[in-house]
Design a protein around this motif. Structure first.
Motif, PDB file in Angstrom:
ATOM      1  N   PRO A  16     -24.032 -20.394 -34.938  1.00 53.85           N
ATOM      2  CA  PRO A  16     -24.765 -20.171 -36.187  1.00 53.85           C
ATOM      3  C   PRO A  16     -25.069 -18.686 -36.390  1.00 53.85           C
ATOM      4  O   PRO A  16     -24.789 -17.865 -35.520  1.00 53.85           O
ATOM      5  N   ASN A  17     -25.674 -18.388 -37.534  1.00 53.05           N
ATOM      6  CA  ASN A  17     -26.089 -17.017 -37.798  1.00 53.05           C
ATOM      7  C   ASN A  17     -26.936 -16.500 -36.638  1.00 53.05           C
ATOM      8  O   ASN A  17     -27.504 -17.280 -35.879  1.00 53.05           O
ATOM      9  N   SER A  18     -27.057 -15.193 -36.551  1.00 52.08           N
ATOM     10  CA  SER A  18     -27.771 -14.615 -35.415  1.00 52.08           C
ATOM     11  C   SER A  18     -29.275 -14.864 -35.455  1.00 52.08           C
ATOM     12  O   SER A  18     -29.932 -14.843 -34.427  1.00 52.08           O
ATOM     13  N   ILE A  19     -29.848 -15.114 -36.632  1.00 51.23           N
ATOM     14  CA  ILE A  19     -31.283 -15.411 -36.725  1.00 51.23           C
ATOM     15  C   ILE A  19     -31.431 -16.791 -37.361  1.00 51.23           C
ATOM     16  O   ILE A  19     -30.988 -17.024 -38.493  1.00 51.23           O
ATOM     17  N   VAL A  20     -32.033 -17.701 -36.592  1.00 52.02           N
ATOM     18  CA  VAL A  20     -32.152 -19.097 -37.026  1.00 52.02           C
ATOM     19  C   VAL A  20     -33.520 -19.662 -36.659  1.00 52.02           C
ATOM     20  O   VAL A  20     -34.178 -19.175 -35.737  1.00 52.02           O
ATOM     21  N   SER A  21     -33.900 -20.705 -37.359  1.00 53.12           N
ATOM     22  CA  SER A  21     -35.104 -21.461 -36.991  1.00 53.12           C
ATOM     23  C   SER A  21     -34.689 -22.539 -35.990  1.00 53.12           C
ATOM     24  O   SER A  21     -33.499 -22.838 -35.832  1.00 53.12           O
ATOM     25  N   SER A  22     -35.676 -23.148 -35.365  1.00 55.50           N
ATOM     26  CA  SER A  22     -35.377 -24.259 -34.448  1.00 55.50           C
ATOM     27  C   SER A  22     -34.689 -25.402 -35.200  1.00 55.50           C
ATOM     28  O   SER A  22     -33.773 -26.039 -34.680  1.00 55.50           O
ATOM     29  N   ALA A  23     -35.129 -25.649 -36.437  1.00 55.72           N
ATOM     30  CA  ALA A  23     -34.518 -26.714 -37.244  1.00 55.72           C
ATOM     31  C   ALA A  23     -33.050 -26.396 -37.531  1.00 55.72           C
ATOM     32  O   ALA A  23     -32.183 -27.282 -37.438  1.00 55.72           O
ATOM     33  N   GLU A  24     -32.752 -25.138 -37.870  1.00 58.09           N
ATOM     34  CA  GLU A  24     -31.363 -24.736 -38.123  1.00 58.09           C
ATOM     35  C   GLU A  24     -30.530 -24.821 -36.844  1.00 58.09           C
ATOM     36  O   GLU A  24     -29.363 -25.218 -36.882  1.00 58.09           O
ATOM     37  N   LEU A  25     -31.139 -24.464 -35.733  1.00 50.60           N
ATOM     38  CA  LEU A  25     -30.443 -24.555 -34.446  1.00 50.60           C
ATOM     39  C   LEU A  25     -30.052 -26.006 -34.151  1.00 50.60           C
ATOM     40  O   LEU A  25     -28.923 -26.286 -33.759  1.00 50.60           O
ATOM     41  N   PRO A  88     -41.621 -23.584 -32.823  1.00 52.27           N
ATOM     42  CA  PRO A  88     -41.883 -24.371 -34.049  1.00 52.27           C
ATOM     43  C   PRO A  88     -40.643 -24.433 -34.954  1.00 52.27           C
ATOM     44  O   PRO A  88     -39.871 -23.473 -35.016  1.00 52.27           O
ATOM     45  N   PRO A  89     -40.464 -25.558 -35.670  1.00 51.05           N
ATOM     46  CA  PRO A  89     -39.237 -25.793 -36.447  1.00 51.05           C
ATOM     47  C   PRO A  89     -38.871 -24.700 -37.461  1.00 51.05           C
ATOM     48  O   PRO A  89     -37.694 -24.455 -37.687  1.00 51.05           O
ATOM     49  N   LYS A  90     -39.851 -24.053 -38.065  1.00 52.68           N
ATOM     50  CA  LYS A  90     -39.548 -23.082 -39.116  1.00 52.68           C
ATOM     51  C   LYS A  90     -39.513 -21.634 -38.625  1.00 52.68           C
ATOM     52  O   LYS A  90     -39.127 -20.748 -39.377  1.00 52.68           O
ATOM     53  N   LEU A  91     -39.902 -21.387 -37.394  1.00 58.70           N
ATOM     54  CA  LEU A  91     -39.934 -20.031 -36.852  1.00 58.70           C
ATOM     55  C   LEU A  91     -38.516 -19.514 -36.652  1.00 58.70           C
ATOM     56  O   LEU A  91     -37.733 -20.090 -35.901  1.00 58.70           O
ATOM     57  N   LYS A  92     -38.184 -18.420 -37.348  1.00 52.24           N
ATOM     58  CA  LYS A  92     -36.839 -17.832 -37.241  1.00 52.24           C
ATOM     59  C   LYS A  92     -36.841 -16.762 -36.157  1.00 52.24           C
ATOM     60  O   LYS A  92     -37.688 -15.866 -36.167  1.00 52.24           O
ATOM     61  N   LEU A  93     -35.881 -16.901 -35.253  1.00 52.74           N
ATOM     62  CA  LEU A  93     -35.723 -15.960 -34.143  1.00 52.74           C
ATOM     63  C   LEU A  93     -34.237 -15.710 -33.925  1.00 52.74           C
ATOM     64  O   LEU A  93     -33.396 -16.520 -34.325  1.00 52.74           O
ATOM     65  N   PRO A  94     -33.896 -14.628 -33.242  1.00 53.15           N
ATOM     66  CA  PRO A  94     -32.492 -14.439 -32.879  1.00 53.15           C
ATOM     67  C   PRO A  94     -32.000 -15.627 -32.033  1.00 53.15           C
ATOM     68  O   PRO A  94     -32.748 -16.166 -31.202  1.00 53.15           O
TER      69      PRO A  94
END
Length: 182
Positions: A16-25, A88-94
């Motif tokens: 996936p993209n380099s910065i994602v949320s837990s939900a996107e992961l 948390p599901p919405k927290l975006k991190l690398p």
């Protein structure tokens, strides 16, 4: 006795993209699990493998069926360790922070992880016990993380074989042990 460890073919679904949320992961994990694979030629080292074990996950099953033309034993014990989000599901991190956090949480048996390290090692040892009891040349198709722990256990049990940090897809890593009976 020879044991060949092979990581499933490369999965077509990229990272996936380099910065994602837990939900996107976790959405990416679902897509990865359902993705097709890129088959490649596999060098079986000229060995007539007497049996083949494989993870029951689709990408490993496809790999096993394409390289082994006899009956295959599919085991849930060889499945990849599931990713369980730590943040948390919405927290975006690398992406690498998510993966590092999840790996560390798993390594230290954090309660956020669905499967403990102890459970994984127990399953791996059960499979290795079964394979060794056959006392014949066995091919095992699995996943990178599981292979790293299998390698460590095979070496501990007197097998010799190559070192790897992250096993390549569709490559046989050969482990050998002299027959103790002869």
């Amino acid at each position: 006795m020879k044991i060949g460890l092979i990581r499933h073919y490369k999965v077509k679904r990229g990272y996936p993209n380099s910065i994602v949320s837990s939900a996107e992961l976790m959405k990416w994990v679902e897509e990865y699990e359902a993705s097709d694979v890129e088959e490649n030629d596999v060098d079986l080292n000229g060995i007539e493998w007497k049996s083949c074990y494989s993870s029951s996950m689709q990408r490993a099953e496809i790999t096993a069926r394409s390289i082994y033309d006899r009956d295959i034993i599919f085991l849930d014990e060889l499945r990849e360790v599931p990713l369980s989000p730590l943040f948390p599901p919405k927290l975006k991190l690398p992406l690498f922070i998510h993966l590092l956090g999840i790996r560390l949480a798993w390594w230290f048996n954090h309660p956020s992880q669905a499967v403990s390290k102890r459970e994984v090692l127990k399953k791996i040892n059960k499979v290795i016990d079964r394979v060794i009891s056959e006392n014949q040349d066995v091919l095992i198709v699995g996943h990178g993380g599981v292979m790293m722990f299998m390698r460590k256990e095979l070496i501990r049990r007197g097998f010799s074989g190559p070192a790897f940090r992250r096993p390549q897809n569709g490559v046989v890593y050969l482990f050998e042990k002299e027959n103790e009976k002869g």
